[in-house]
Design an enzyme around this catalytic site. Structure first.
Site, PDB file in Angstrom:
ATOM      1  N   ASP A   1       0.759  -1.251   0.134  1.00  0.00           N
ATOM      2  CA  ASP A   1       0.002   0.165  -0.048  1.00  0.00           C
ATOM      3  C   ASP A   1       0.715   1.521  -0.014  1.00  0.00           C
ATOM      4  O   ASP A   1       0.515   2.206  -0.908  1.00  0.00           O
ATOM      5  CB  ASP A   1      -0.994   0.141   1.189  1.00  0.00           C
TER       6      ASP A   1
ATOM      7  N   ARG B   1      -0.529   2.782  16.434  1.00  0.00           N
ATOM      8  CA  ARG B   1      -0.895   3.699  15.521  1.00  0.00           C
ATOM      9  C   ARG B   1      -0.832   5.181  16.214  1.00  0.00           C
ATOM     10  O   ARG B   1      -0.315   6.036  15.468  1.00  0.00           O
ATOM     11  CB  ARG B   1      -2.284   3.300  15.168  1.00  0.00           C
TER      12      ARG B   1
ATOM     13  N   ASP C   1      -7.777   1.166  11.090  1.00  0.00           N
ATOM     14  CA  ASP C   1      -6.449   2.067  11.292  1.00  0.00           C
ATOM     15  C   ASP C   1      -6.911   3.407  10.858  1.00  0.00           C
ATOM     16  O   ASP C   1      -6.249   4.284  11.107  1.00  0.00           O
ATOM     17  CB  ASP C   1      -5.183   1.502  10.506  1.00  0.00           C
TER      18      ASP C   1
ATOM     19  N   SER D   1      -1.983  -9.657   4.228  1.00  0.00           N
ATOM     20  CA  SER D   1      -1.695  -8.228   4.669  1.00  0.00           C
ATOM     21  C   SER D   1      -1.174  -8.705   6.206  1.00  0.00           C
ATOM     22  O   SER D   1      -1.948  -9.075   7.070  1.00  0.00           O
ATOM     23  CB  SER D   1      -2.731  -7.351   4.620  1.00  0.00           C
TER      24      SER D   1
END
Length: 397
Positions: free
Chosen positions: A9, A89, A118, A168
């Site tokens: 990504d 995060r 996220d 992922s």
């Protein structure tokens, strides 16, 4: 300023942001113990056209300021998911803002899709810490499928790993999260190539292993009598527990945005440390403290999971939780065997357990005759209700 992992990504985003916004891109990779080649990520980012790249080692800060509070809060979302990805995060967002301000960047870019959690965590934290900067989520706006992203990457000379084609993966010192591919069918058993940190229960040692973890004020400080720094301790427990097949989680999870998702996690150290911590709390806290803290922990976990790390309510809950941990000092002994964790002993200078009071076979200062009066009062309203109910029933025609 692009949060760059080196994966599919964010590698695509370097090219995309340059083309779409005619902008220069500064990439930043935050090391939270994901075990990836950060130097390789930097070289890859620069080859793809990044103006500048930052590698920031935040492992120690992650352990002390994010993981340790989660341990104190017994952080398991929906009773099963240890907040591994969730915890990193807000730290990544914080470092992005720090570097963006230093570089004068006007935009903050992350690679989250519109389906996951996220995006919420990054958007809220970034906009709260840097309200004057524009927050961009091009993957969400772009709307490409993973297969279309891989095609775009190949067409633009962006290397794609074989693993990226299958899954992922997000990792930190606190756990691994694996998604996509055949895992999206909730009825498929995860294949062994999903796991890296844990042995299958079938292949785990046939002999159990006992591990002793010592806590001081709610924080783990030693393993098997050896005092360790936070990163060393987490790594040691990860290795021991993973060897015995502990830490595999297959979970149907309620995402923030309302979707249900099938999630696979590997969190050996987390499960062992949290099991020990919860047990020690029960040894040193009163019943009222234990029951009330369960409510506080649940709310803390919900805020951390839901992207509200910087909300003032979380600060308020932290204050209570930190106060509650003042007596959470002692040792917990656990037996690990073929994927299972069993607490087999605990001790603390602050223990509220008195074996003399609990023992059925010796005389103690506990006057058992008091129990009769207590039971009479404790069950008074229950007996009254059932007597009234029986009376009404007998009067019905």
């Amino acid at each position: 300023m692009l949060a760059y992992s080196g994966g599919l990504d964010t590698s695509v985003l370097i090219k995309y942001v340059q083309e779409k916004y005619d902008a220069q891109v500064i990439t930043i990779t935050i090391d939270v113990g994901q075990g990836e080649d950060l130097k390789g990520a930097e070289e890859k980012a620069k080859k793809l056209g990044a103006l500048k790249h930052y590698n920031i080692d935040a492992k120690e800060e992650f352990a002390k300021e994010y993981i340790f509070p989660a341990i104190k809060a017994n952080a398991l979302y929906e009773g099963k998911y240890p907040l591994s990805t969730s915890l990193s995060r807000p730290l990544i967002a914080k470092k992005m803002v720090e570097v963006a301000e230093k570089e004068g960047a006007t935009g903050l870019v992350h690679g989250c899709t519109g389906r996951g959690n996220d995006q919420v965590r990054f958007d809220i934290t970034l906009s709260a810490l840097a309200p004057e900067k524009k927050v961009l989520a091009p993957v969400r706006e772009w709307g490409l499928t993973r297969e279309e992203e891989i095609t775009y990457a190949k067409n633009n000379g962006i290397p794609v790993s074989e693993n990226a084609k299958k899954y992922s993966i997000d990792a930190s010192i606190w756990g691994r999260a694996i998604e996509c591919g055949l895992l999206e069918d909730a009825n498929n058993e995860p294949p062994e190539d999903v796991y890296e940190w844990t042995t299958s229960a079938e292949n785990a040692p046939n002999t159990p292993e006992i591990i002793t973890i010592r806590f001081e004020q709610g924080v783990p400080v030693s393993v098997n009598g050896k005092v360790m720094a936070p990163l060393e301790l987490i790594g040691a427990v990860n290795e021991i527990a993973g060897k015995h097949g502990v830490g595999r989680i297959d979970h149907i999870e309620d995402r923030i945005i309302g979707l249900k998702s099938r999630e696979i996690y590997e969190c050996p150290a987390v499960l062992v440390i949290l099991e020990a911590h919860k047990d020690l709390e029960k040894l040193v806290m009163t019943r009222h403290q234990v029951l009330f803290k369960q409510q506080i922990d649940s709310q803390w976990v919900y805020l951390a999971y839901s992207g509200l790390w910087v909300d003032p309510l979380k600060d308020d809950l932290d204050a209570y939780i930190n106060r509650s941990q003042e007596n959470v000092t002692g040792e917990v002994k656990l037996k690990l065997y073929k994927g299972s964790i069993q607490v087999i002993g605990r001790n603390s200078p602050n223990s509220l357990y008195d074996k003399n009071l609990a023992n059925y076979n010796i005389k103690t200062s506990f006057d058992q005759s008091y129990s009769k009066g207590f039971i009479e009062l404790w069950g008074l309203q229950t007996r009254m209700y059932n007597s009234l109910k029986a009376c009404k029933t007998s009067q019905k025609p």
